[in-house]
Design an enzyme around this catalytic site. Sequence first.
Site, PDB file in Angstrom:
ATOM      1  N   LYS A   1       0.981  -1.086  -0.051  1.00 36.77           N
ATOM      2  CA  LYS A   1      -0.127  -0.165  -0.137  1.00 36.77           C
ATOM      3  C   LYS A   1       0.956   1.246   0.114  1.00 36.77           C
ATOM      4  CE  LYS A   1      -3.965   0.062   2.347  1.00 36.77           C
ATOM      5  NZ  LYS A   1      -4.762  -0.065   3.527  1.00 36.77           N
ATOM      6  N   VAL A   2       0.579   2.195  -0.882  1.00 34.94           N
ATOM      7  CA  VAL A   2       1.503   3.558  -1.124  1.00 34.94           C
ATOM      8  C   VAL A   2       0.268   4.570  -1.146  1.00 34.94           C
ATOM      9  CG1 VAL A   2       2.861   4.770  -2.640  1.00 34.94           C
ATOM     10  CG2 VAL A   2       3.179   2.410  -2.395  1.00 34.94           C
TER      11      VAL A   2
END
Length: 958
Positions: free
Chosen positions: A150-151
């Site tokens: 997750k970014v």
Amino acid sequence: MTTAQHPITTENPLQQLANFGQSVWLDYVRRSLIASGGLAALIRNDGLKGVTSNPSIFEKAIGGSTDYDEDFARFVAEGDRSAGEIYEHLAIGDIKAAADTLRGVYDETGGTDGFISLEVSPYLALRTEDTVIEARRLWNAVDRPNLMVKVPGTEAGAPAIRTLIGEGININVTLLFSQEAYKAVAEAYLAGLEDYHAKGGNISRVASVASFFVSRIDTAIDKKIETRIAAGDPKAEELAAVKGKVAIANAKLAYEYYQELITTPRWQKLAQLGARPQRLLWASTGTKNKAYSDVLYVEELIGPDTVNTMPPATMDAFRDHGRPRQSLTEDIEGAKAVLASAERLGLDLDGVTNQLVTEGVQQFADAFDGLLGAVAGKRRQSLGTKLNGQTYSLPPAMNEAVKTRLDQLRIAGLQRRLWARDASLWTNSDEAKWLAWLDIVGIEQRDIKVLTDLQADIRNTGFKHALLLGMGGSSLGPEVLTRTFGKKEGYPELLVLDSTDPQQIASFERRIDLANTVFIVSSKSGSTLEPNILKDYFFDAVGKAIGQDKAGSRFIAVTDPGSHMQQVAEEDKFRHIFFGDPGIGGRYSVLSNFGMVPAAVMGLDLDRFLTATAIMVESCGPDAPPLENPGILLGTILGIGATTGRDKVTVIASPGISDVGAWLEQLLAESTGKQGHGIIPVDAEPLGAPTVYGSDRIFAYLRLDSAPDEAQDAAIAALEQAGQPVVRISLADPYQIGQEFYRWEVATAVAGSVIGINAFNQPDVEASKIATRQLTDEYEQTGKLPEETPLLSADGLTLYADPKNAEALSAAAGEKTVDAVIKAHLARARPGDYAALLAYIDHNAENTATLTALRTRIRDRLKVATCVGFGPRFLHSTGQAYKGGPNSGVFLQITADPSADLAVPGRKYSFGVVILAQARGDFAVLAERDRRALRVHLGSDVQGGLKRLARAIDNALT
């Protein structure tokens, strides 16, 4: 391109979502859910196809349960770890287990679903390159094809997403609120796929989702609407009409953009190469407003190529009464109308979404802080007495101020900025280059063989004594070690000489056998006057005892590379030369070679000492939030005290570790006492009843639990009961003294940040050195020091003062007698001030006892803090704060004629001349800084002079 779907006939609404091309993911992960088979059951019974996690979820899972305690204890038992390492071990264990449970889904869907997400550190949300590095590391650590990293979809996140997709790493883009942000990450995805294909990568194996947050938008917009309606806004009816509708409308138009995107030639080209669409994932789908349906953000956002990640409560609700339909493409014109109305009504959706991104980043960081704090707390508990304890009792107002500042420092990420060498924590000048001490313990552990080889050499040679010649940071730390641990069997007794007083030098010379002593000349710069002339004196003496050609074999140098001392040591063929780190200032150097070389020579168990110290290093590391970071917590208390009138830190230590106070004096005073601000350390002041103290103190009690002092315990308890602020620090073992070196170094740096000064320079110490050098240079040229005019000479005492002090004292005294002038001088002390006795005489037990008795009487009568410093050593310690700190000191300098002088080889001046020049230089700078100062010269009869001075002080106080 739409993923093909197979109709499912079922009564379970969750499973029915697959008929509309939507995958159900769970926004929740916990070890017990995986281990109990609960996750597998959701896959089997509800058609669950993926799982997402975030810091908030892990905070509740790890910090709010006992699920992880056994694994935690097992991991820590293998070797001490930081809070961040422990968290990551626990989290990655969960992620791997969840990935393995979901692997069947991943395989069955050909890699479309079956993913588990793990977020990069929220602290990196605004740093592109660091995000890329962290994502790569997590990808490799989990080592599962069905991981999504997750970014955040921030401005800094978009280029990171392109880079990572371009490396074949699956990405879940999080914290998307606006259509513009979504378009930017969609572009990053396409560009990343193109980059990966150009490198020869198989883009059919790359997956991504764009997590578009929903309910938070309605929460924010609805609040604005309700506020305006309550205020009587004339457009209340129109405002009410869009309430609860903006988030879904916003999501529908984002999906419309997605549908347009996958029809473009650019996408079609990628699709023909096997690329998967970046599906929109609806996040934040739990209903916040209880007036709305609890499945609102599921039922209204159903469509092909989408994912809905639901918290457990929303899944339960939809399973119970959800009514699936293909709703995403319904009434797009109505959605546009809602957004148009929101704009026309000035609800500022763009401003709201921008604010939600900022808040989202901070909320995840807050959750991560809470998580790491919980892990750090559990680590602390598991370490037990291996980690020195710390508790505090503060007055209510001060306690509230400390709590407020700790939270501010947490939000500002102080612990990470400290370890990142962020000079803006102080004055944004040269502070970054003085922080190498943060890492020094690990470096000393890595290079320990160099020290143990030295230890073996010293032991095998059979030296009886080791005499360290140094000043300030070069001497005070080693002095703590030798006074704490004493002589070790088979090793020389370590003595520390940090004075130019001829009597003191002569007494040390009498204690040692010159032929069987190893000398440690310790000087960072190599240009400090005292160690240089002490080296010259003892090198000459050793040469006379064993021959000049052999003298160098008895000497060890500890100095910075390229210094004058290195040159001298090489020319004189010293036995060893050890180097310090130029990035560590003297007062922060005790855990570097400046402390560890003497420790090795005296036979300290270095591995045991450094291993114990490393525990505190981890505790004060970049992933320990302020409330669970011992150094930051203490530094905040000290800094708040210094800025709210409690700027006298009184150090009380158990007898077995009592010398630590002398080391702390330098660290605190030289680091913080400047620009009219700072902390005045008070060491070795006998404990008194609570009634003798003002409201300007903080008490730091360092208790050696293996050898406590009952009287100290009782006195400290009485101070707490009287409402004085007390910090209690407990050590289970003397070998844990290194933890205090490190804790207080961090605390001092943090206190400097709170005060707002550079915690690593010492401008006023340099001023005294310059003044001394001018006097000794004049002596070299003329054979004498400049003449002085006394204020008064009587009863065997001679009093000196600069013109301003002389005028003030003469006016106040009325009659020109010793008693009257001393009384007038001490009468200048007011509440909140301190009185300091600065003695340029032999630092022996008798003189120390006399001055201690005098300071105690001054404190008890005037209710002010008191300090005693022996010159010239205090010039490299508290002298900085006395001249550059708050102008709250009343100084009584004490000098004397040497009963027997010693020559300095190769110089016209003697040690007696040097110490007098140092005293006069010190006094001149005090006067220049407009300090209240008086000098009393005792003549050649030191004991008689001290008795006469004591009578004058007693008379003044009565």
